[in-house]
Scaffold this motif. Structure first.
Motif, PDB file in Angstrom:
ATOM      1  N   ILE A 132      -6.686   1.900  -4.179  1.00  0.00           N
ATOM      2  CA  ILE A 132      -5.653   1.388  -3.261  1.00  0.00           C
ATOM      3  C   ILE A 132      -6.300   0.665  -2.087  1.00  0.00           C
ATOM      4  O   ILE A 132      -5.882  -0.432  -1.698  1.00  0.00           O
ATOM      5  CB  ILE A 132      -4.744   2.528  -2.776  1.00  0.00           C
ATOM      6  CG1 ILE A 132      -3.912   3.069  -3.953  1.00  0.00           C
ATOM      7  CG2 ILE A 132      -3.824   2.054  -1.651  1.00  0.00           C
ATOM      8  CD1 ILE A 132      -3.193   4.373  -3.647  1.00  0.00           C
ATOM      9  N   ARG A 133      -7.325   1.265  -1.537  1.00  0.00           N
ATOM     10  CA  ARG A 133      -8.027   0.635  -0.413  1.00  0.00           C
ATOM     11  C   ARG A 133      -8.709  -0.660  -0.859  1.00  0.00           C
ATOM     12  O   ARG A 133      -8.715  -1.655  -0.130  1.00  0.00           O
ATOM     13  CB  ARG A 133      -9.065   1.608   0.166  1.00  0.00           C
ATOM     14  CG  ARG A 133      -9.871   1.057   1.326  1.00  0.00           C
ATOM     15  CD  ARG A 133     -10.834   2.107   1.864  1.00  0.00           C
ATOM     16  NE  ARG A 133     -10.169   3.084   2.683  1.00  0.00           N
ATOM     17  CZ  ARG A 133     -10.044   2.978   4.021  1.00  0.00           C
ATOM     18  NH1 ARG A 133     -10.548   1.918   4.652  1.00  0.00           N
ATOM     19  NH2 ARG A 133      -9.439   3.909   4.709  1.00  0.00           N
ATOM     20  N   TYR A 190      -3.010   3.015   8.686  1.00  0.00           N
ATOM     21  CA  TYR A 190      -3.815   2.720   7.492  1.00  0.00           C
ATOM     22  C   TYR A 190      -4.610   3.956   7.076  1.00  0.00           C
ATOM     23  O   TYR A 190      -4.695   4.288   5.879  1.00  0.00           O
ATOM     24  CB  TYR A 190      -4.756   1.555   7.801  1.00  0.00           C
ATOM     25  CG  TYR A 190      -5.394   0.920   6.587  1.00  0.00           C
ATOM     26  CD1 TYR A 190      -4.636   0.216   5.665  1.00  0.00           C
ATOM     27  CD2 TYR A 190      -6.768   1.016   6.373  1.00  0.00           C
ATOM     28  CE1 TYR A 190      -5.222  -0.380   4.555  1.00  0.00           C
ATOM     29  CE2 TYR A 190      -7.362   0.430   5.261  1.00  0.00           C
ATOM     30  CZ  TYR A 190      -6.583  -0.270   4.357  1.00  0.00           C
ATOM     31  OH  TYR A 190      -7.165  -0.840   3.252  1.00  0.00           O
ATOM     32  N   ASP A 222       0.831  -1.202   0.000  1.00  0.00           N
ATOM     33  CA  ASP A 222       0.000   0.000   0.000  1.00  0.00           C
ATOM     34  C   ASP A 222       0.869   1.257   0.000  1.00  0.00           C
ATOM     35  O   ASP A 222       0.570   2.239  -0.697  1.00  0.00           O
ATOM     36  CB  ASP A 222      -0.926   0.005   1.213  1.00  0.00           C
ATOM     37  CG  ASP A 222      -2.005  -1.072   1.143  1.00  0.00           C
ATOM     38  OD1 ASP A 222      -2.073  -1.771   0.115  1.00  0.00           O
ATOM     39  OD2 ASP A 222      -2.762  -1.211   2.116  1.00  0.00           O
ATOM     40  N   SER A 227      -6.156  -3.521  -1.258  1.00  0.00           N
ATOM     41  CA  SER A 227      -5.282  -3.758  -0.114  1.00  0.00           C
ATOM     42  C   SER A 227      -5.541  -5.111   0.552  1.00  0.00           C
ATOM     43  O   SER A 227      -6.686  -5.505   0.759  1.00  0.00           O
ATOM     44  CB  SER A 227      -5.476  -2.650   0.926  1.00  0.00           C
ATOM     45  OG  SER A 227      -4.701  -2.919   2.092  1.00  0.00           O
TER      46      SER A 227
END
Length: 236
Positions: A216-217, A198, A53, A220
């Motif tokens: 991205i989230r 996070y 990430d 992940s």
């Protein structure tokens, strides 16, 4: 169910990786009611997922900054424009020296020196430097200038806050890259620490480009791995 692919003993890990290193996981395992071997494996996998990430956010950051700085000065090798951006002071030419070293390494690898290669090899520390207070009137001004693309997703445009979030990411990456642990003796404190880290990565990405932050989230591995965090029910 264990997380590792084959069964090993704590004694074996202590022999391979040192008793001192494993002591962290033994203490945390006792405090949180789980198996130290399982915890060690989980820590490694979650750390690598966080690094994935971080890599996405770091590349997003450097592309965002590079595009705007290039537009501000009209050329892709903006990192050489000391007249405009005043990267180097009379006391130190650290940024210039770091660029020179990157170019030297590129030539040593037998590749042509291009802005893309130089920018890709800049350290996260260099990007933090570019966000520092001493460059607020040059670099930061160019980053937030709407004529260069601006920061439409960061209306406050407060440099110090943005810098602090990027520094937090840098510190986490350094911690994980040096194989330091993310497990703590207190599970609530550990969860709070991971939640904050996070959320920080998401803040940086969302401030640059919300759709990128969503991607991205969404990809992940961290949330799924956190659900697998060993606890008392995994004890044999």
């Amino acid at each position: 169910m264990r997380l590792e692919s084959q069964s090993v003993s704590l004694n074996e890990l202590q022999h391979w990786f040192s008793t001192e290193r494993m002591d962290t996981y033994v203490r945390s395992a006792k405090a949180t009611g789980c198996d130290a071997v399982d915890l060690y494996v989980w820590n490694g996998r979650t750390s690598k997922a966080l690094l994935e990430d971080i890599a996405h956010v770091e590349v997003l950051l450097r592309n965002f900054m590079s595009v705007r700085l290039a537009k501000a000065c009209g050329h892709d090798d903006w990192y050489k424009d000391d007249t405009r951006f005043r990267f180097n002071s009379s006391r130190t030419r650290r940024f210039e020296n770091s660029v020179d070293e990157i170019e030297r390494q590129i030539r040593h690898a037998g590749k042509p020196v291009t802005p893309g290669r130089v920018i890709a090899d800049m350290s996260l520390g260099s990007w933090c430097f570019l966000l520092s207070s001493r460059l607020e009137q040059t670099v930061w001004k160019a980053l937030r200038d709407p004529a260069n693309g601006g920061m439409p997703n960061y209306p406050s445009r407060k440099r110090a806050m943005f810098e602090s979030h990027v520094k937090m990411m840098r510190d986490l990456r350094n911690r994980l890259s040096h194989q330091e642990h993310i497990v703590l003796d207190n599970l609530d404190a550990e969860n709070q620490y991971l939640d904050e880290q996070y959320a920080n990565l998401d803040w940086i990405a969302r401030t640059i480009e919300p759709k990128a932050a969503d991607w991205i989230r969404g990809q992940s591995r961290v949330p799924g791995l956190r659900k697998l965090r060993p606890h008392h029910s995994t004890l044999n």
